[in-house]
Design a protein around this motif. Sequence first.
Motif, PDB file in Angstrom:
ATOM      1  N   GLY A  34       0.776  -1.229   0.000  1.00  0.00           N
ATOM      2  CA  GLY A  34       0.000   0.000   0.000  1.00  0.00           C
ATOM      3  C   GLY A  34       0.813   1.286   0.000  1.00  0.00           C
ATOM      4  N   ARG A  35       2.127   1.161  -0.123  1.00  0.00           N
ATOM      5  CA  ARG A  35       2.997   2.347  -0.112  1.00  0.00           C
ATOM      6  C   ARG A  35       3.919   2.316  -1.319  1.00  0.00           C
ATOM      7  NH1 ARG A  35       5.400   2.058   5.855  1.00  0.00           N
ATOM      8  NH2 ARG A  35       7.199   2.658   4.625  1.00  0.00           N
ATOM      9  N   PRO A  36       4.339   3.488  -1.803  1.00  0.00           N
ATOM     10  CA  PRO A  36       5.293   3.493  -2.921  1.00  0.00           C
ATOM     11  C   PRO A  36       6.579   2.775  -2.531  1.00  0.00           C
ATOM     12  CG  PRO A  36       4.430   5.700  -2.536  1.00  0.00           C
ATOM     13  CD  PRO A  36       3.957   4.843  -1.406  1.00  0.00           C
ATOM     14  N   GLY A  37       7.005   1.847  -3.371  1.00  0.00           N
ATOM     15  CA  GLY A  37       8.211   1.089  -3.082  1.00  0.00           C
ATOM     16  C   GLY A  37       9.355   1.410  -4.017  1.00  0.00           C
ATOM     17  N   GLY A  38       9.037   2.021  -5.155  1.00  0.00           N
ATOM     18  CA  GLY A  38      10.076   2.369  -6.116  1.00  0.00           C
ATOM     19  C   GLY A  38       9.466   2.889  -7.395  1.00  0.00           C
ATOM     20  N   GLY A  39      10.305   3.396  -8.241  1.00  0.00           N
ATOM     21  CA  GLY A  39       9.806   3.926  -9.504  1.00  0.00           C
ATOM     22  C   GLY A  39      10.909   4.165 -10.498  1.00  0.00           C
ATOM     23  N   VAL A  40      10.491   4.299 -11.749  1.00  0.00           N
ATOM     24  CA  VAL A  40      11.405   4.569 -12.856  1.00  0.00           C
ATOM     25  C   VAL A  40      10.769   5.641 -13.720  1.00  0.00           C
ATOM     26  CG1 VAL A  40      12.482   3.613 -14.932  1.00  0.00           C
ATOM     27  CG2 VAL A  40      12.266   2.207 -12.904  1.00  0.00           C
ATOM     28  N   ALA A  41      11.580   6.574 -14.181  1.00  0.00           N
ATOM     29  CA  ALA A  41      11.127   7.581 -15.141  1.00  0.00           C
ATOM     30  C   ALA A  41      12.176   7.679 -16.242  1.00  0.00           C
ATOM     31  CB  ALA A  41      10.942   8.931 -14.475  1.00  0.00           C
ATOM     32  N   VAL A  42      11.719   7.610 -17.479  1.00  0.00           N
ATOM     33  CA  VAL A  42      12.606   7.689 -18.638  1.00  0.00           C
ATOM     34  C   VAL A  42      12.039   8.752 -19.558  1.00  0.00           C
ATOM     35  CG1 VAL A  42      13.579   6.440 -20.605  1.00  0.00           C
ATOM     36  CG2 VAL A  42      13.141   5.231 -18.462  1.00  0.00           C
ATOM     37  N   TRP A  43      12.896   9.632 -20.030  1.00  0.00           N
ATOM     38  CA  TRP A  43      12.446  10.655 -20.964  1.00  0.00           C
ATOM     39  C   TRP A  43      13.530  10.885 -21.997  1.00  0.00           C
ATOM     40  CZ3 TRP A  43      13.679  11.273 -15.929  1.00  0.00           C
ATOM     41  CH2 TRP A  43      14.794  12.047 -15.638  1.00  0.00           C
ATOM     42  N   ARG A  44      13.119  11.368 -23.147  1.00  0.00           N
ATOM     43  CA  ARG A  44      14.059  11.669 -24.223  1.00  0.00           C
ATOM     44  C   ARG A  44      14.545  13.092 -24.030  1.00  0.00           C
ATOM     45  NH1 ARG A  44      11.572  10.909 -29.825  1.00  0.00           N
ATOM     46  NH2 ARG A  44      10.410  12.723 -29.135  1.00  0.00           N
ATOM     47  N   TYR A  45      15.850  13.253 -23.998  1.00  0.00           N
ATOM     48  CA  TYR A  45      16.451  14.578 -23.799  1.00  0.00           C
ATOM     49  C   TYR A  45      16.625  15.249 -25.148  1.00  0.00           C
ATOM     50  CZ  TYR A  45      19.897  18.161 -22.926  1.00  0.00           C
ATOM     51  OH  TYR A  45      20.562  19.343 -22.872  1.00  0.00           O
ATOM     52  N   ARG A  46      16.074  16.426 -25.279  1.00  0.00           N
ATOM     53  CA  ARG A  46      16.265  17.241 -26.469  1.00  0.00           C
ATOM     54  C   ARG A  46      16.603  18.654 -26.019  1.00  0.00           C
ATOM     55  NH1 ARG A  46      11.144  16.859 -29.969  1.00  0.00           N
ATOM     56  NH2 ARG A  46      10.120  16.264 -28.052  1.00  0.00           N
ATOM     57  N   PRO A  47      17.856  19.071 -26.193  1.00  0.00           N
ATOM     58  CA  PRO A  47      18.202  20.439 -25.771  1.00  0.00           C
ATOM     59  C   PRO A  47      17.406  21.454 -26.584  1.00  0.00           C
ATOM     60  CG  PRO A  47      19.987  19.439 -27.001  1.00  0.00           C
ATOM     61  CD  PRO A  47      18.958  18.377 -26.806  1.00  0.00           C
ATOM     62  N   ARG A  48      16.845  22.412 -25.907  1.00  0.00           N
ATOM     63  CA  ARG A  48      16.032  23.423 -26.576  1.00  0.00           C
ATOM     64  C   ARG A  48      16.734  24.773 -26.643  1.00  0.00           C
ATOM     65  NH1 ARG A  48      10.569  21.648 -27.254  1.00  0.00           N
ATOM     66  NH2 ARG A  48      10.355  19.682 -26.189  1.00  0.00           N
ATOM     67  N   ARG A  49      17.523  25.075 -25.631  1.00  0.00           N
ATOM     68  CA  ARG A  49      18.217  26.360 -25.590  1.00  0.00           C
ATOM     69  C   ARG A  49      19.641  26.151 -25.114  1.00  0.00           C
ATOM     70  NH1 ARG A  49      14.227  30.139 -22.147  1.00  0.00           N
ATOM     71  NH2 ARG A  49      12.315  29.204 -22.829  1.00  0.00           N
ATOM     72  N   ARG A  50      20.444  27.125 -25.411  1.00  0.00           N
ATOM     73  CA  ARG A  50      21.797  27.104 -24.882  1.00  0.00           C
ATOM     74  C   ARG A  50      21.741  27.474 -23.406  1.00  0.00           C
ATOM     75  NH1 ARG A  50      25.278  30.712 -28.741  1.00  0.00           N
ATOM     76  NH2 ARG A  50      26.822  30.095 -27.214  1.00  0.00           N
ATOM     77  N   LEU A  51      22.616  26.882 -22.625  1.00  0.00           N
ATOM     78  CA  LEU A  51      22.656  27.164 -21.194  1.00  0.00           C
ATOM     79  C   LEU A  51      23.091  28.597 -20.929  1.00  0.00           C
ATOM     80  CD1 LEU A  51      22.420  26.152 -18.299  1.00  0.00           C
ATOM     81  CD2 LEU A  51      24.763  25.326 -18.484  1.00  0.00           C
ATOM     82  N   PHE A  52      24.103  29.058 -21.643  1.00  0.00           N
ATOM     83  CA  PHE A  52      24.606  30.413 -21.461  1.00  0.00           C
ATOM     84  C   PHE A  52      24.380  31.205 -22.742  1.00  0.00           C
ATOM     85  CE2 PHE A  52      27.190  27.844 -18.597  1.00  0.00           C
ATOM     86  CZ  PHE A  52      27.001  28.531 -17.420  1.00  0.00           C
ATOM     87  N   THR A  53      23.792  32.366 -22.622  1.00  0.00           N
ATOM     88  CA  THR A  53      23.625  33.254 -23.767  1.00  0.00           C
ATOM     89  C   THR A  53      24.052  34.648 -23.359  1.00  0.00           C
ATOM     90  OG1 THR A  53      21.359  33.791 -23.193  1.00  0.00           O
ATOM     91  CG2 THR A  53      21.675  31.941 -24.687  1.00  0.00           C
ATOM     92  N   THR A  54      24.350  35.466 -24.339  1.00  0.00           N
ATOM     93  CA  THR A  54      24.683  36.857 -24.063  1.00  0.00           C
ATOM     94  C   THR A  54      23.529  37.727 -24.520  1.00  0.00           C
ATOM     95  OG1 THR A  54      25.806  37.035 -26.172  1.00  0.00           O
ATOM     96  CG2 THR A  54      27.167  36.484 -24.272  1.00  0.00           C
ATOM     97  N   PRO A  55      23.314  38.854 -23.891  1.00  0.00           N
ATOM     98  CA  PRO A  55      22.236  39.751 -24.320  1.00  0.00           C
ATOM     99  C   PRO A  55      22.428  40.161 -25.778  1.00  0.00           C
ATOM    100  CG  PRO A  55      23.112  40.434 -22.197  1.00  0.00           C
ATOM    101  CD  PRO A  55      24.018  39.357 -22.716  1.00  0.00           C
ATOM    102  N   ALA A  56      21.345  40.255 -26.503  1.00  0.00           N
ATOM    103  CA  ALA A  56      21.399  40.593 -27.931  1.00  0.00           C
ATOM    104  C   ALA A  56      22.028  41.968 -28.136  1.00  0.00           C
ATOM    105  CB  ALA A  56      19.994  40.562 -28.516  1.00  0.00           C
ATOM    106  N   GLY A  57      22.872  42.072 -29.177  1.00  0.00           N
ATOM    107  CA  GLY A  57      23.466  43.350 -29.535  1.00  0.00           C
ATOM    108  C   GLY A  57      24.645  43.762 -28.666  1.00  0.00           C
ATOM    109  N   ARG A  58      25.081  42.921 -27.745  1.00  0.00           N
ATOM    110  CA  ARG A  58      26.209  43.267 -26.873  1.00  0.00           C
ATOM    111  C   ARG A  58      27.458  42.522 -27.323  1.00  0.00           C
ATOM    112  NH1 ARG A  58      24.318  45.608 -21.719  1.00  0.00           N
ATOM    113  NH2 ARG A  58      22.245  46.301 -22.295  1.00  0.00           N
ATOM    114  N   ASP A  59      28.593  43.063 -27.004  1.00  0.00           N
ATOM    115  CA  ASP A  59      29.867  42.418 -27.302  1.00  0.00           C
ATOM    116  C   ASP A  59      30.039  41.248 -26.334  1.00  0.00           C
ATOM    117  OD1 ASP A  59      32.416  41.614 -27.813  1.00  0.00           O
ATOM    118  OD2 ASP A  59      33.345  43.557 -27.416  1.00  0.00           O
ATOM    119  N   ALA A  60      30.052  40.024 -26.856  1.00  0.00           N
ATOM    120  CA  ALA A  60      30.129  38.836 -26.010  1.00  0.00           C
ATOM    121  C   ALA A  60      31.402  38.802 -25.177  1.00  0.00           C
ATOM    122  CB  ALA A  60      30.032  37.567 -26.859  1.00  0.00           C
TER     123      ALA A  60
END
Length: 69
Positions: A34-60
């Motif tokens: 009657g209690r949770p004993g374990g679990g598994v979660a699987v998902w497909r990783y698809r990067p959507r954005r870059r982790l680090f970005t610079t503000p638009a129009g600025r010298d990086a």
Amino acid sequence: MFSAGDIDALPDDALYSAQDPATGHYCRLLVRDGRPGGGVAVWRYRPRRRLFTTPAGRDAGRQRPTVFT
């Protein structure tokens, strides 16, 4: 992929699962005594954005990166 607890079911355990083939997501919950004993979660990783970005129009080279934009 993520797993926690026991993922191998015993004869008296209940298993609940859900799957979405369109997104590649799968999850399974094992319930023991009657209690949770374990679990598994699987998902497909698809990067959507870059982790680090610079503000638009600025010298990086002169700006510090913006995190999680």
